[in-house]
Design a protein around this motif. Structure first.
Motif, PDB file in Angstrom:
ATOM      1  N   SER A  84       0.813  -1.219   0.000  1.00  0.00           N
ATOM      2  CA  SER A  84       0.000   0.000   0.000  1.00  0.00           C
ATOM      3  C   SER A  84       0.845   1.267   0.000  1.00  0.00           C
ATOM      4  O   SER A  84       0.299   2.365  -0.190  1.00  0.00           O
ATOM      5  CB  SER A  84      -0.929   0.000   1.219  1.00  0.00           C
ATOM      6  OG  SER A  84      -0.185  -0.088   2.427  1.00  0.00           O
ATOM      7  N   SER A  88      -2.396   2.243  -3.818  1.00  0.00           N
ATOM      8  CA  SER A  88      -3.507   2.454  -2.889  1.00  0.00           C
ATOM      9  C   SER A  88      -4.770   1.695  -3.285  1.00  0.00           C
ATOM     10  O   SER A  88      -5.720   1.632  -2.502  1.00  0.00           O
ATOM     11  CB  SER A  88      -3.836   3.952  -2.794  1.00  0.00           C
ATOM     12  OG  SER A  88      -4.157   4.479  -4.067  1.00  0.00           O
ATOM     13  N   ASN A  90      -7.189  -1.636  -4.874  1.00  0.00           N
ATOM     14  CA  ASN A  90      -7.446  -3.035  -4.532  1.00  0.00           C
ATOM     15  C   ASN A  90      -7.196  -3.886  -5.767  1.00  0.00           C
ATOM     16  O   ASN A  90      -7.819  -3.663  -6.814  1.00  0.00           O
ATOM     17  CB  ASN A  90      -8.884  -3.204  -4.054  1.00  0.00           C
ATOM     18  CG  ASN A  90      -9.167  -4.602  -3.545  1.00  0.00           C
ATOM     19  OD1 ASN A  90      -8.352  -5.518  -3.695  1.00  0.00           O
ATOM     20  ND2 ASN A  90     -10.329  -4.791  -2.938  1.00  0.00           N
ATOM     21  N   THR A 120      -1.696  -1.946  -9.917  1.00  0.00           N
ATOM     22  CA  THR A 120      -1.959  -2.475  -8.578  1.00  0.00           C
ATOM     23  C   THR A 120      -1.694  -3.974  -8.514  1.00  0.00           C
ATOM     24  O   THR A 120      -1.095  -4.478  -7.552  1.00  0.00           O
ATOM     25  CB  THR A 120      -3.400  -2.175  -8.161  1.00  0.00           C
ATOM     26  OG1 THR A 120      -3.641  -0.766  -8.248  1.00  0.00           O
ATOM     27  CG2 THR A 120      -3.664  -2.649  -6.745  1.00  0.00           C
ATOM     28  N   TYR A 124       1.101  -5.874  -6.116  1.00  0.00           N
ATOM     29  CA  TYR A 124       0.700  -6.919  -5.167  1.00  0.00           C
ATOM     30  C   TYR A 124       1.200  -8.297  -5.594  1.00  0.00           C
ATOM     31  O   TYR A 124       1.328  -9.190  -4.752  1.00  0.00           O
ATOM     32  CB  TYR A 124      -0.823  -6.942  -5.027  1.00  0.00           C
ATOM     33  CG  TYR A 124      -1.352  -5.929  -4.041  1.00  0.00           C
ATOM     34  CD1 TYR A 124      -1.648  -6.299  -2.736  1.00  0.00           C
ATOM     35  CD2 TYR A 124      -1.549  -4.606  -4.408  1.00  0.00           C
ATOM     36  CE1 TYR A 124      -2.133  -5.379  -1.816  1.00  0.00           C
ATOM     37  CE2 TYR A 124      -2.034  -3.669  -3.501  1.00  0.00           C
ATOM     38  CZ  TYR A 124      -2.323  -4.061  -2.209  1.00  0.00           C
ATOM     39  OH  TYR A 124      -2.786  -3.138  -1.303  1.00  0.00           O
TER      40      TYR A 124
END
Length: 328
Positions: A84, A88, A90, A120, A124
């Motif tokens: 994060s 930021s 999902n 993102t 991740y």
């Protein structure tokens, strides 16, 4: 001023001849001792001799390959623990209305086929790949080192059995073995993949550890410890392991990048990690069918995977050069 050649004040040569050969020897020895106590560079008394590890660390700090790869790996570890910090969003939040769209403000890598943010998911995905690589490497290193070290130290029938078992595992193709073993697993966690890598990866480390222990136990300090009555446990832990672990560290460091690439390969083939797990291999597999229409879907996860594998291989090469005395 008195004349140094007067009878009352003999010179050095006459003093030495008068004192005899024993005094000359004592004088030479005292001068030699005083010279030994000086640093060759004039820095005072000698310090403690450097070990292999201190010399290796000194060389690594001066190696640009090690510094660059370490910075990349440190960055990957940080975003794996705290993704994060730079992402930021999902990774599982998708909008089909944005399917395969390119770069937009706030979404620099665009969107994939399901409308998920590629940036993102790429950030991740580092968590999964690094976790699989590190845990698999630790499992392989521990299991292979213990089995190989014990076989090399005790020898005999256990060494013969381990050698034949490792030959059997070497005969199994890794990718084919993954297709067979992981195809029957329904779990979506990373543990089946890690277990498969440990199962097929330990024979390589075992061979390295066995050969290193066989070489180390033939050294004079091990024979001296045995003659003084040291137990097998003490010789293994105190004398052999510190001097035999360097090759294992080198091979394990290089293999870490290989395990990350293997996880992506198995996930690409559909038998590794499965959704909803976020993985570079899964994203590459999903993007391969649309590489002509939306190449950005494949470019970013594949680039992150290649950079990660390259960083660990570079780190392993730097560690190998620092720990190998033949390359000094």
């Amino acid at each position: 001023m008195p004349d140094p050649q007067q009878p009352g004040l003999p010179d050095d040569k006459s003093a030495i001849s008068a004192a005899g050969a024993g005094a000359a020897t004592d004088m030479a020895m005292s001068e030699g001792i005083s010279l030994e106590g000086q640093d060759p560079q004039g820095g005072g008394p000698d310090t403690k001799p450097r070990s292999l590890w201190s010399d290796a660390w000194r060389d690594l700090r001066r190696n640009p390959v090690f510094l660059i790869s370490s910075l990349i790996i440190l960055f990957l570890v940080v975003i794996s623990v705290w993704p994060s910090l730079i992402a930021s969003g999902n990774p599982l939040s998708c909008d089909l209305a944005k399917s395969q769209e390119g770069s937009q403000p706030g979404h620099p890598f665009g969107f994939n086929q399901q409308g998920c943010d590629v940036y993102t998911r790429t950030v991740y995905g580092a968590r999964t790949s690094v976790a699989v690589g590190v845990l698999a490497t630790l499992g392989v290193a521990v299991l292979g080192s213990v089995l190989g070290g014990l076989a090399g130290f005790f020898g005999g029938v256990w060494d013969a059995i381990l050698s034949r078992v490792t030959d059997m595992f070497f005969a199994i193709p890794v990718v084919l073995g993954g297709l067979v073993l992981l195809s029957v697993v329904t779990s979506t966690t990373i543990w089946p993949v890690i277990g498969f890598m440990v199962l097929l990866g330990w024979p390589q480390i075992s061979r390295i550890a066995r050969g290193s222990v066989i070489t180390a136990k033939q050294n004079d300090y091990v024979q001296a410890a045995r003659a003084l009555g040291a137990s097998n446990t003490r010789m293994l832990l105190r004398h052999i392991t510190p001097n035999a672990v360097a090759p294992v560290i080198v091979v394990a460091t290089i293999a870490l990048g290989t395990y990350i690439a293997l996880e992506a390969t198995l996930s690409f083939l559909g038998v590794g990690l499965r959704p909803p797990t976020v993985s570079w291999g899964i994203d590459i597999s999903d993007a391969s069918a649309n590489v002509r229409n939306a190449p950005h879907m494949l470019l970013w996860p594949a680039g992150a995977l290649a950079l990660t594998v390259l960083a660990f291989i570079m780190l392993g090469d730097a560690v190998r050069d620092a720990l190998d005395p033949k390359l000094r």
